[in-house]
Design a protein around this motif. Structure first.
Motif, mmCIF file in Angstrom:
data_model
loop_
_atom_site.group_PDB
_atom_site.id
_atom_site.type_symbol
_atom_site.label_atom_id
_atom_site.label_comp_id
_atom_site.label_asym_id
_atom_site.label_seq_id
_atom_site.Cartn_x
_atom_site.Cartn_y
_atom_site.Cartn_z
ATOM 1 N N ARG A 134 1.138 3.941 10.449
ATOM 2 C CA ARG A 134 0.890 3.326 10.394
ATOM 3 C C ARG A 134 1.274 1.837 11.162
ATOM 4 O O ARG A 134 0.481 1.277 11.878
ATOM 5 C CB ARG A 134 1.441 2.614 8.772
ATOM 6 C CG ARG A 134 0.446 2.754 7.753
ATOM 7 C CD ARG A 134 1.187 1.774 6.830
ATOM 8 N NE ARG A 134 0.116 0.775 6.118
ATOM 9 C CZ ARG A 134 0.928 -0.353 5.408
ATOM 10 N NH1 ARG A 134 1.988 0.142 4.961
ATOM 11 N NH2 ARG A 134 0.184 -1.184 5.420
ATOM 12 N N PRO A 135 2.515 2.781 11.878
ATOM 13 C CA PRO A 135 3.342 1.472 12.852
ATOM 14 C C PRO A 135 2.237 1.377 14.083
ATOM 15 O O PRO A 135 1.583 1.228 15.115
ATOM 16 C CB PRO A 135 4.441 1.703 13.178
ATOM 17 C CG PRO A 135 5.001 2.374 11.508
ATOM 18 C CD PRO A 135 3.577 2.718 10.970
ATOM 19 N N THR A 136 1.884 3.481 14.240
ATOM 20 C CA THR A 136 1.374 3.255 15.209
ATOM 21 C C THR A 136 -0.227 3.127 14.914
ATOM 22 O O THR A 136 -1.489 2.817 16.239
ATOM 23 C CB THR A 136 1.211 4.776 15.541
ATOM 24 O OG1 THR A 136 2.478 5.572 15.740
ATOM 25 C CG2 THR A 136 1.047 5.423 16.909
ATOM 26 N N LEU B 153 6.801 9.062 5.119
ATOM 27 C CA LEU B 153 6.318 8.975 6.575
ATOM 28 C C LEU B 153 4.944 8.417 6.848
ATOM 29 O O LEU B 153 4.994 8.191 7.984
ATOM 30 C CB LEU B 153 5.521 10.356 6.266
ATOM 31 C CG LEU B 153 5.259 11.333 7.542
ATOM 32 C CD1 LEU B 153 6.559 11.512 8.131
ATOM 33 C CD2 LEU B 153 4.754 12.127 7.218
ATOM 34 N N LEU B 154 3.851 7.850 6.223
ATOM 35 C CA LEU B 154 3.042 6.985 6.106
ATOM 36 C C LEU B 154 3.631 5.412 6.922
ATOM 37 O O LEU B 154 3.522 5.021 7.897
ATOM 38 C CB LEU B 154 2.473 6.235 5.534
ATOM 39 C CG LEU B 154 0.717 6.878 4.936
ATOM 40 C CD1 LEU B 154 0.303 7.505 3.493
ATOM 41 C CD2 LEU B 154 -0.035 7.343 6.104
ATOM 42 N N ALA C 181 0.839 -1.500 0.037
ATOM 43 C CA ALA C 181 0.357 -0.508 0.258
ATOM 44 C C ALA C 181 1.248 1.284 0.201
ATOM 45 O O ALA C 181 0.196 2.463 -0.502
ATOM 46 C CB ALA C 181 -0.705 0.216 0.658
ATOM 47 N N THR C 182 2.187 1.173 0.232
ATOM 48 C CA THR C 182 3.072 2.426 0.663
ATOM 49 C C THR C 182 4.071 2.033 -0.055
ATOM 50 O O THR C 182 5.542 3.130 0.278
ATOM 51 C CB THR C 182 3.534 2.860 2.185
ATOM 52 O OG1 THR C 182 4.159 1.474 2.970
ATOM 53 C CG2 THR C 182 1.848 3.372 2.871
ATOM 54 N N TYR D 122 -2.695 4.322 1.781
ATOM 55 C CA TYR D 122 -2.085 5.553 0.575
ATOM 56 C C TYR D 122 -3.462 4.975 -0.371
ATOM 57 O O TYR D 122 -3.411 3.631 -0.803
ATOM 58 C CB TYR D 122 -0.863 5.877 1.001
ATOM 59 C CG TYR D 122 -0.396 7.118 -0.815
ATOM 60 C CD1 TYR D 122 -1.028 7.782 -0.657
ATOM 61 C CD2 TYR D 122 -0.600 6.200 -2.054
ATOM 62 C CE1 TYR D 122 -0.314 8.528 -1.528
ATOM 63 C CE2 TYR D 122 -0.647 7.488 -3.307
ATOM 64 C CZ TYR D 122 -0.841 8.040 -2.867
ATOM 65 O OH TYR D 122 -0.680 9.304 -4.178
ATOM 66 N N VAL D 123 -4.005 6.013 -0.997
ATOM 67 C CA VAL D 123 -4.745 5.468 -1.835
ATOM 68 C C VAL D 123 -4.865 6.784 -3.410
ATOM 69 O O VAL D 123 -4.046 6.932 -4.283
ATOM 70 C CB VAL D 123 -6.750 6.311 -1.974
ATOM 71 C CG1 VAL D 123 -7.247 6.076 -2.940
ATOM 72 C CG2 VAL D 123 -7.667 5.536 -0.519
ATOM 73 N N GLY D 124 -4.389 8.098 -2.862
ATOM 74 C CA GLY D 124 -4.012 8.893 -4.160
ATOM 75 C C GLY D 124 -3.736 10.252 -2.999
ATOM 76 O O GLY D 124 -3.661 10.634 -2.449
ATOM 77 N N PHE D 125 -3.287 11.829 -3.999
ATOM 78 C CA PHE D 125 -2.464 12.705 -3.932
ATOM 79 C C PHE D 125 -2.762 13.630 -5.060
ATOM 80 O O PHE D 125 -2.348 13.336 -5.981
ATOM 81 C CB PHE D 125 -1.482 12.658 -3.389
ATOM 82 C CG PHE D 125 -1.468 14.250 -2.831
ATOM 83 C CD1 PHE D 125 -1.351 14.953 -2.116
ATOM 84 C CD2 PHE D 125 -0.025 14.873 -3.912
ATOM 85 C CE1 PHE D 125 -0.948 15.589 -1.770
ATOM 86 C CE2 PHE D 125 -0.112 15.660 -2.872
ATOM 87 C CZ PHE D 125 0.178 16.626 -2.096
#
Length: 284
Positions: free
Chosen positions: A197-199, A191-192, A174-175, A209-212
């Motif tokens: 994500r771990p938190t 950053l994700l 996903a990342t 992540y889907v999009g930017f």
């Protein structure tokens, strides 16, 4: 002669008194033993109705023949409808998998088994945990659902069957950074993957992540597991993820949550069925 008779009478009286005291002592002991037995009987009678519940609670700690001891911990999450189950062994080699409905669990035997538990509407797998979501209904008691889920996970892990079938796609990519990703997208994914994500996975969920959109600065993310439907998810998304993204990556102006239409439809249908079952008149 009279003196001898008087002495005999006194001796007889003394023996009689001693015998009487012995009888009284025996009677007192018998009464005490009877009370003790009655108390123990009442105690056993009180404990008897809880034997089934006690077995359900202890079942995750039972040693299965040919298997090691199973010790499944449970952890509450910020979402009151989700509980994180930690079996103490590997669930997935990497990544996460979200099962929003039973159709998505056809290639995951454990998730499919968990969906057979009444009240379960979602299952989520991490590397070392399983998050189970129950229907948002106060009439569905977590104590009952939790006992069923613990028993299902225990029996499944003891069976030695694969948790997911071979070839099932994980969300570990996903990342993943691709060659055509620009610098901003690469920074967002990094950053994700390293900070956010771990938190979130510690709370039994995940963020994908889907999009930017570089023109509007809108970052679209998808929340899974315990994050789905969580009352504090909007706070986590805005006050947590958005602020961190804007601090490290000024190009990000806003963070939005993306939800699948299929997930929303399945939840809506499930809630309608549950409501119909509850309102259905009971047979007389």
């Amino acid at each position: 002669m009279f003196t001898n008779i008087l002495g005999s009478l006194r001796a007889t009286t003394s023996r009689t008194c001693g015998l009487s005291r012995s009888i009284r002592n025996c009677s007192s002991v018998c009464r005490k033993n009877a009370l003790d037995l009655t108390a123990k009987s009442r105690s056993l009678h009180t404990l008897k109705p809880s034997l089934v519940l006690t077995y359900s609670r202890l079942r995750p700690f039972i040693k299965v023949p040919g298997q090691r001891n199973l010790f499944i911990q449970t952890q509450e999450t910020p979402n009151p409808n989700c509980i994180k189950f930690i079996p103490g062994c590997e669930v997935l080699p990497e990544g996460t998998i979200d099962f929003p409905n039973i159709r998505a669990a056809q290639e995951a035997p454990l998730a499919k088994a968990l969906f057979r538990t009444p009240g379960v509407v979602g299952v989520f797998f991490g590397t070392d945990f399983v998050t189970v979501t129950k229907v948002d209904d106060d009439s569905v008691d977590w104590m009952v659902v939790k006992a069923e889920v613990l028993a299902t996970i225990t029996d499944f892990l003891a069976s030695g069957l694969p948790i997911v079938n071979e070839g099932f796609e994980l969300s570990s990519n996903a990342t993943e950074i691709y060659d055509d990703d620009d610098d901003t997208v690469q920074y967002i994914k990094e950053l994700l993957d390293t900070k956010i994500r771990p938190t979130v996975q510690e709370d039994g969920g995940d963020i994908l992540y889907v999009g930017f959109d570089a023109d509007s600065g809108v970052l679209k993310l998808k929340m899974q597991g315990a994050c789905t439907g969580c009352p504090s998810s909007s706070v986590t998304l805005k006050a947590g993820v958005q602020n961190m993204m804007q601090f490290y990556i000024p190009e990000v102006k806003r963070v939005e949550q993306v939800e699948d239409e299929e997930e929303e439809l399945s939840k809506s249908v499930f809630n309608e069925v549950e409501m119909e079952i509850q309102t259905r008149p009971k047979p007389t």
